[in-house]
Design an enzyme around this catalytic site. Structure first.
Site, PDB file in Angstrom:
ATOM      1  N   GLU A   7       0.871  -1.195   0.000  1.00 39.85           N
ATOM      2  CA  GLU A   7       0.000   0.000   0.000  1.00 39.85           C
ATOM      3  C   GLU A   7       0.895   1.227   0.000  1.00 39.85           C
ATOM      4  OE1 GLU A   7      -2.991   2.497   2.813  1.00 39.85           O
ATOM      5  OE2 GLU A   7      -3.178   0.330   3.008  1.00 39.85           O
ATOM      6  N   HIS A   9       1.679   4.747  -1.770  1.00 36.22           N
ATOM      7  CA  HIS A   9       1.017   5.758  -2.586  1.00 36.22           C
ATOM      8  C   HIS A   9       2.017   6.640  -3.322  1.00 36.22           C
ATOM      9  CE1 HIS A   9      -2.603   4.459  -0.680  1.00 36.22           C
ATOM     10  NE2 HIS A   9      -2.181   4.825   0.513  1.00 36.22           N
ATOM     11  N   HIS A 168      -9.501   1.044  -0.259  1.00 37.78           N
ATOM     12  CA  HIS A 168      -8.765   1.998   0.570  1.00 37.78           C
ATOM     13  C   HIS A 168      -9.724   3.003   1.206  1.00 37.78           C
ATOM     14  CE1 HIS A 168      -6.043   5.324   1.584  1.00 37.78           C
ATOM     15  NE2 HIS A 168      -5.125   4.377   1.679  1.00 37.78           N
ATOM     16  N   ASP A 293       2.100   1.986   3.919  1.00 39.51           N
ATOM     17  CA  ASP A 293       1.258   3.175   3.751  1.00 39.51           C
ATOM     18  C   ASP A 293       2.140   4.399   3.542  1.00 39.51           C
ATOM     19  OD1 ASP A 293      -0.963   4.750   3.435  1.00 39.51           O
ATOM     20  OD2 ASP A 293      -1.705   4.532   5.483  1.00 39.51           O
TER      21      ASP A 293
END
Length: 353
Positions: A7, A9, A168, A293
Site C-alpha cells: 500500500e 502511494h 482503501h 502506507d
C-alpha cells in the site's frame, strides 16, 4: 528475507497538473481541499512523486518491492467525463514506471466507478495489456458503495480478470458526524468508512454473486477481525428475529467465512504486535500482507516491525512477500533476480517463535 510492501502511494506531476484544475463533485469539496493542500506541500509532494528517492530509501531499508497506487482518493471526486480519461492516463504512466523498474515496483490501477462500464473496461486493460497487479478503489464514490447494483459490471470485471480490489479508506460519506475533532481522517473516520464498505459487501450477498472476488483491506482489516465472533453471533440472531423489520439477504456463509475466503488484510499503519497477533489468529498468515502506507507512515519503523515481530519463519515469509506474490500475481523469480542484483536486504533482528 524478501520484503514486498503493498500500500504505497504515489502520484505524478502530470496527474496533479490536470487533477488540481478539475471541478469536484458536490459533497467532496472539503476532503479535496485537504488533499490538495497535502499534495501541494513541497516536501510531501516530493515524497509522492520522486520515485528515484523512494528506490534509494527502499535500498537502504532492504525493501525489495513496492506495489504503487495513486494517492487517495484517486479520480473518484471528479465528474465521470473527467475521471475516466484521467484514470487511463495515470494507468499508462504507472505501467511505464513498472516496466522501467521490473521487480522493484508493481502497480494497482485506478478506475472511475462513476462510470462502471468504463471502469470494467479499464480493469480489463490494466490486467491485460498494461500488466498491472490489481486495482485500488477509495471506498465510496459520491456516497455510493460497491454492493449497489450499478457497480455489478465493475465487480464482474474484477472477478473475471482476477483483479484484487484494494479497498482503501477516504473521508466518510456521512461526513457531518465526523466533522469535528479531526475525526474525518485516519484518527477514526478512515477505518470506520472502509470497514463499513467491507461489511456492506459481506452482508449484501455481493460475495455470493461474486465468489471469486478478492478484496484487500489495509490497517489489519479496518477493525473487522476484532469483531468477527460478535458479527457472526448478531447476524444469526438478526436473521432469526428481525424478519421484515430489517430485511436481510439470505447468505450462503457466515460473515466470518466470507471474510476469511474473500478478504486479505495488510499491516499498513499498524505496527502493533498485539493487533497483528489477533489478526493471525483470526485469518492466518496466508491472508496477511506487509504494507507501509508510504509516505504517510515511516518506512523504517514499518520494516523494523516486520523484522522484529516474534513470528515463525513461515509467518514472516508469508507476511513479508509470499501472500503478496499470490494475491497480486507477482513473479517470485523476478523479485529474486532484482534482490540479488540491486538490493542487499539486512537480516538482523529477526526472531522466531
Amino acid at each position: 528475507m524478501r520484503v514486498i510492501a503493498v500500500e504505497e502511494h504515489m502520484t505524478t506531476e502530470a496527474f496533479l497538473r490536470v487533477a488540481h484544475g478539475l471541478d469536484v463533485v458536490p459533497g467532496d469539496e472539503t476532503e479535496m481541499d485537504l488533499m490538495r493542500t497535502v499534495e501541494n506541500t513541497a516536501g510531501f509532494r516530493a515524497r509522492l512523486a520522486d520515485l528515484d528517492a523512494r528506490l534509494r530509501e527502499m535500498d537502504a531499508l532492504g525493501q525489495d518491492m513496492a506495489v504503487l497506487s495513486l494517492n487517495p482518493p484517486g479520480v473518484q471526486p471528479y465528474p465521470a467525463a473527467d475521471a475516466v480519461p484521467l484514470a487511463r492516463e495515470f494507468n499508462d504512466a504507472l505501467a511505464a514506471i513498472v516496466r522501467r523498474h521490473p521487480g522493484r515496483f508493481g502497480g494497482l490501477a485506478t478506475v472511475a466507478p462513476q462510470d462502471p462500464v468504463a471502469a470494467a473496461a479499464e480493469i480489463e486493460r490494466a490486467m491485460g495489456p498494461l500488466g498491472l497487479n490489481g486495482i485500488m478503489i477509495n471506498s465510496h464514490t459520491g456516497g455510493r458503495y460497491l454492493d449497489e447494483p450499478e457497480f455489478a459490471p465493475l465487480l464482474a470485471a474484477a472477478e473475471a480478470n482476477r483483479a484484487p480490489i484494494y479497498l482503501h479508506p477516504r473521508a466518510p460519506s456521512m461526513f457531518a458526524a465526523y466533522r469535528e475533532y479531526g475525526m474525518p481522517g485516519a484518527i477514526w473516520g478512515y477505518q470506520a468508512e472502509a470497514g463499513l464498505h467491507a461489511m456492506r459487501l459481506i452482508l449484501s450477498g455481493t460475495l455470493d454473486r461474486h465468489p471469486g472476488l478478492t478484496v484487500v483491506l489495509g490497517h489489519l482489516g479496518e477493525g473487522i477481525p476484532y469483531w468477527l465472533r460478535r458479527i457472526d453471533n448478531r447476524h444469526a440472531f438478526a436473521a432469526r428475529t428481525a424478519g421484515a423489520a430489517t430485511p436481510m439477504p439470505r447468505l450462503s456463509l457466515t460473515p466470518s467465512e466470507y471474510f476469511r475466503r474473500n478478504f486479505v488484510i495488510t499491516t499498513s499503519g499498524i505496527d502493533d504486535p498485539d493487533v497483528l497477533a489477533l489478526a493471525l489468529r483470526a485469518v492466518g498468515e496466508d491472508n496477511i500482507m506487509f504494507a507501509i502506507d508510504s509516505p504517510y507512515e515511516d518506512p523504517a519503523s514499518a520494516v523494523a516491525f516486520l523484522r522484529s515481530m516474534p513470528l515463525t519463519d513461515d509467518q514472516r515469509t508469508a507476511i513479508g512477500h509470499r501472500t503478496a506474490e499470490r494475491v497480486f500475481g507477482i513473479a517470485e523469480t523476478e523479485t529474486e533476480t532484482e534482490t540479488e542484483t540491486e538490493t542487499a536486504p539486512g537480516s538482523g533482528g529477526i526472531h522466531t517463535a
